[in-house]
Design a protein around this motif. Structure first.
Motif: not given
Length: 352
Positions: A47-55, A260-265, A331-339
């Motif tokens: 869901l993070w990879s698809r939605l704006e502001g998802f928490r 960056l797609l999730a495992p098992f996407d 790298r930027d997308e991976a940094a967003r994933l970490l955040a």
């Protein structure tokens, strides 16, 4: 004629991957007809990879609020779906689960009254959720000469058992415990769900697609007749590809951002021909021999690498060299994933 890039872009559009969408998580889960969820937390990253502001708290709240559940469905795998979809998808996928049980356990279960096992299992669950081990042990006491683990598998395949929280709640840990869908959701399964509706929803989420694609995603067979009944409502492109008339089919030059797609996407697992998003060569590096599906890196809409996270470190492995500009995007997308996963903490991106 639809080109490979056009097919790629159409699928990415349906999968909410051409841009992040301002959409409630529950709506996205239903748009995607669920997210594959063998492991507890990949749906959060899906869901993070698809939605704006998802928490993560949003999905965790849906789980604890019983608005989404985790249950064995398509292809005999665990999916996270909405409560409403659980009640329709489980009866539709039951034939494949029954077939799997009889194929894989025919010798072990010979002579056993499976209906009696399911009835006893449902009775055991009336006092509250149970782990598979406890449920199997209780049933083994009722059916001498049987193996507890086999009886637990009978229940998992023949009864609609949902995995209850705290399993898969972000920030929580817990053993997998089961309740019946009816008791957990307070509603009965749909008595006669529509296979036509299932195909239409699949096309909306994964199309354009062939009959073989629909069957690969669902695990069901005999769907050609269903598609034929739907033919007046569909458009036929070429190579046996069917689609909904008004579904998005962007042009081949539409930009596809790094993701960056999730495992098992599910976007990697839901077609007979997966080359619309991953080459056969790269698929061998993404899906391991023990059935794991690694997190993947989409570049220009296609899988070109894999990623793993170990707490505050994301490691990226690209299958081929990429330009400096693309490397920075990754790298930027991976940094967003970490955040997203470790907010407020320092992280590191390695391998690129």
């Amino acid at each position: 004629m639809i080109t490979a890039r056009e097919l790629n872009r159409a699928t990415l559009a349906r999968q909410l991957l051409l841009q992040r969408h301002a959409m409630p998580a529950l709506r996205a889960v239903e748009q995607l007809v669920g997210l594959q969820a063998q492991a507890p937390f990949p749906p959060y990253f899906g869901l993070w990879s698809r939605l704006e502001g998802f928490r993560p708290e949003e999905l965790a709240g849906l789980l604890t609020g019983r608005e989404v559940v985790r249950i064995v469905l398509m292809r005999g795998t665990v999916h996270l779906v909405s409560a409403a979809d659980c009640l329709t998808l489980r009866p539709m996928t039951q034939p494949l689960l029954t077939k799997y049980l009889h194929t894989a356990y025919s010798t072990k279960l010979a002579g056993l009254d499976l209906a009696a096992v399911v009835e006893a299992g449902r009775e055991a669950l009336t006092d509250g959720p149970l782990t598979a081990a406890k449920l199997g042990t209780l049933l083994a006491g009722r059916f001498p000469g049987t193996i507890a683990a086999d009886l637990a598998q009978v229940m998992r395949m023949l009864a609609p058992l949902v995995q209850v929280p705290p399993r898969a709640v972000w920030g929580k840990a817990g053993q997998t415990a089961y309740a019946t869908a009816e008791s957990w959701l307070g509603r009965e399964l749909h008595p006669s769900p529509s296979l036509e509706d299932l195909v239409v929803r699949y096309l909306a989420a994964f199309g354009p697609a062939t009959v073989a694609d629909v069957q690969a995603w669902s695990g069901l067979t005999g769907l050609r007749e269903v598609v034929e009944r739907l033919r007046p409502r569909l458009v036929e492109l070429d190579r046996g590809l069917f689609d909904l008339p008004d579904a998005p089919r962007p042009g081949p030059d539409v930009d596809a951002p790094v993701r960056l797609l999730a495992p098992f996407d599910n976007v990697l697992l839901s077609h007979a021909d997966r080359t619309r998003i991953i080459s056969d060569e790269h698929r061998k590096r993404v899906i391991t021999i023990n059935g794991q599906v690694l997190g993947t890196v989409l570049v220009d809409g296609f899988v070109q690498g894999v990623w793993k996270r170990d707490k505050r470190v994301v490691s990226v492995e690209m299958f081929e060299p990429v330009s400096p500009g693309r490397a920075q995007e990754i790298r930027d997308e991976a940094a967003r994933l970490l955040a997203f996963a470790e907010p407020g903490k320092d992280g590191e991106v390695t391998g690129i």
